[in-house]
Design an enzyme around this catalytic site. Sequence first.
Site, PDB file in Angstrom:
ATOM      1  CG  ASP A 286     -96.923-130.701 -46.828  1.00  0.00           C
ATOM      2  OD1 ASP A 286     -97.128-130.961 -48.023  1.00  0.00           O
ATOM      3  OD2 ASP A 286     -97.766-130.107 -46.122  1.00  0.00           O
TER       4      ASP A 286
ATOM      5  CG  HIS B 284     -97.754-135.018 -47.982  1.00  0.00           C
ATOM      6  ND1 HIS B 284     -98.603-134.031 -47.526  1.00  0.00           N
ATOM      7  CD2 HIS B 284     -97.638-135.895 -46.946  1.00  0.00           C
ATOM      8  CE1 HIS B 284     -98.974-134.297 -46.285  1.00  0.00           C
ATOM      9  NE2 HIS B 284     -98.389-135.421 -45.904  1.00  0.00           N
TER      10      HIS B 284
END
Length: 441
Positions: free
Chosen positions: A253, A276
Amino acid sequence: MSRTRKAYLVFVFILVLSLRDECTGARDFKKKSLILLSSSDDTASSDGDSKVVDVTTYGAKGDGVTDDTEAFQAAWTSACEQNSSTLLIPADYNFLVGPLTFSGPCNSNVLFKVDGNVIAPVNPRSWTSKPLNWINFSKLNGVTINGNGSFDGQGAAWWKISQLEDTDSSENGSKLPSMRPTALRFYGSFDVSVQGITIQNSPQFHLKFDGCTFVTVVNVTISSPENSPNTDGIHVQNSEEIEIYHSSIACGDDCVSIQTGSSAIRVHDINCGPGHGISIGGLGKGGTKACVSNVSVYDSNIHDTLNGLRIKTWQGGIGQVKSVSFSNIQVSNVRLPIDIDQFYCDKTVCSNQSSGVYISDVTYQKITGTYVKTPVYLACSDDVPCTDLKFQKIELQPVATQEKSPFCWNSYGDQQSDVECLQPGRPPHDPAQTLSPEDRC
Ligand SMILES: *[C@@H]1O[C@H](CO)[C@@H](O)[C@H](O)[C@H]1NC(C)=O
Ligand SMILES: *[C@@H]1O[C@H](CO)[C@@H](O)[C@H](O)[C@H]1NC(C)=O
Ligand SMILES: *[C@@H]1O[C@H](CO)[C@@H](O)[C@H](O)[C@H]1NC(C)=O
Ligand SMILES: *[C@@H]1O[C@H](CO)[C@@H](O)[C@H](O)[C@H]1NC(C)=O
Ligand SMILES: *[C@@H]1O[C@H](CO)[C@@H](O)[C@H](O)[C@H]1NC(C)=O
Ligand SMILES: *[C@@H]1O[C@H](CO)[C@@H](O)[C@H](O)[C@H]1NC(C)=O
Ligand SMILES: *[C@@H]1O[C@H](CO)[C@@H](O)[C@H](O)[C@H]1NC(C)=O
């Protein structure tokens, strides 16, 4: 240690104690506590006055099988009682520990020397309680973790059951924990430094700061697979004066996630990817107020990530994101390097609302490298446009041959860059004029 030296230390310590209760004296306290830290470091090396509390002398086996939780907790109690102490987690051991809380206040600053490996139970079902964290550092005033050891959250089994967490359903009779734990979490702490260690395979976030002031994270390695769900690298909320640098983060993430209540955040010399990217938000979920300001991200490298530099907010929130700068960032193979998404949604459709978090004064300077999908995608709210955005020297090339146009919606500001899509000047309904005081930060 000489008597005068000791007297001096005690004097400084009393000074610290007298300052710690005054919120307004926070900066002074920081300065004094640094004096204390360096003094006690000196004495530790000169005459060993700092007591070393080794977890193995409190019964920790470090064989990777025996549960060492109680030994760690006992070692902590002892370390926290000393006037000056080092809690040693020695090299060449694997300490298996379940959920642990290192809670203050302590008699002095504590140094955690982590040279060995600390591992979490591999089976989620062996976590009988439902802790939000694996290792919980709470209400500490002056704490340092350093060493070349690691914390391994052994998250693989948790990642597989992650779909169940939303429904809190049970499988095969026994109930699964409804929430995956964060590996290391600091709560309500002041003057925290995390140096050199590795944190890997967390069930959820790897390192989280909540309600902390004066935090340094340096030379840290964070690592979990690209497909591990919600495994943010470093998650910061309600915290101020945070510096995260010279660290390498690969996860499933956000490499760094900055949440509401955060200001004076510096993130630099980071190697991020896969993951991310570096993110502010999601902010304003469920109509809440969010405030983030004074964030700078610079001299970093982001590669093989979904997003690069992102600000995401939900429709219907209020508050502000302001004074943010992203500079000298090298991106490579990043799907969407520059992104503002004010329509952030975790379902297929979220209805649009008339309020939104107001985003202003965001600078993108010297952002160079390669993108996969779109170089710039700014989707600002219809009712609360983004203002005072600045593009300077944005040079992004597609990985494939086909170039994609940048997209900017309700985004106002100045551009001195190859990428042109901002609207010049100010919007007709300028949030700087129209926002009510309650909607500001
Ligand atoms: C800490 O320092 C105080 C004052 O010098 C002393 O009285 C006390 O015994 C010390 N405590 C420990 C655990 O060393
Ligand atoms: C962390 O420790 C503090 C202090 O003991 C406690 O109040 C808090 O509930 C703990 N939080 C979690 C999520 O474990
Ligand atoms: C890690 O630190 C310990 C203790 O400081 C040291 O003995 C060891 O050589 C270090 N290991 C590496 C790989 O640097
Ligand atoms: C539940 O039981 C099934 C069938 O016995 C098994 O295949 C599955 O791995 C079990 N799930 C868990 C999470 O233990
Ligand atoms: C971080 O690592 C560098 C070497 O890569 C070293 O020179 C520096 O002293 C370290 N900083 C801290 C605070 O440990
Ligand atoms: C922004 O944060 C830095 C530390 O990162 C601090 O020195 C500076 O004073 C802050 N500026 C404002 C306007 O708050
Ligand atoms: C919300 O507004 C945006 C921008 O005007 C528009 O593209 C989008 O379709 C709207 N979404 C919904 C669900 O109405």
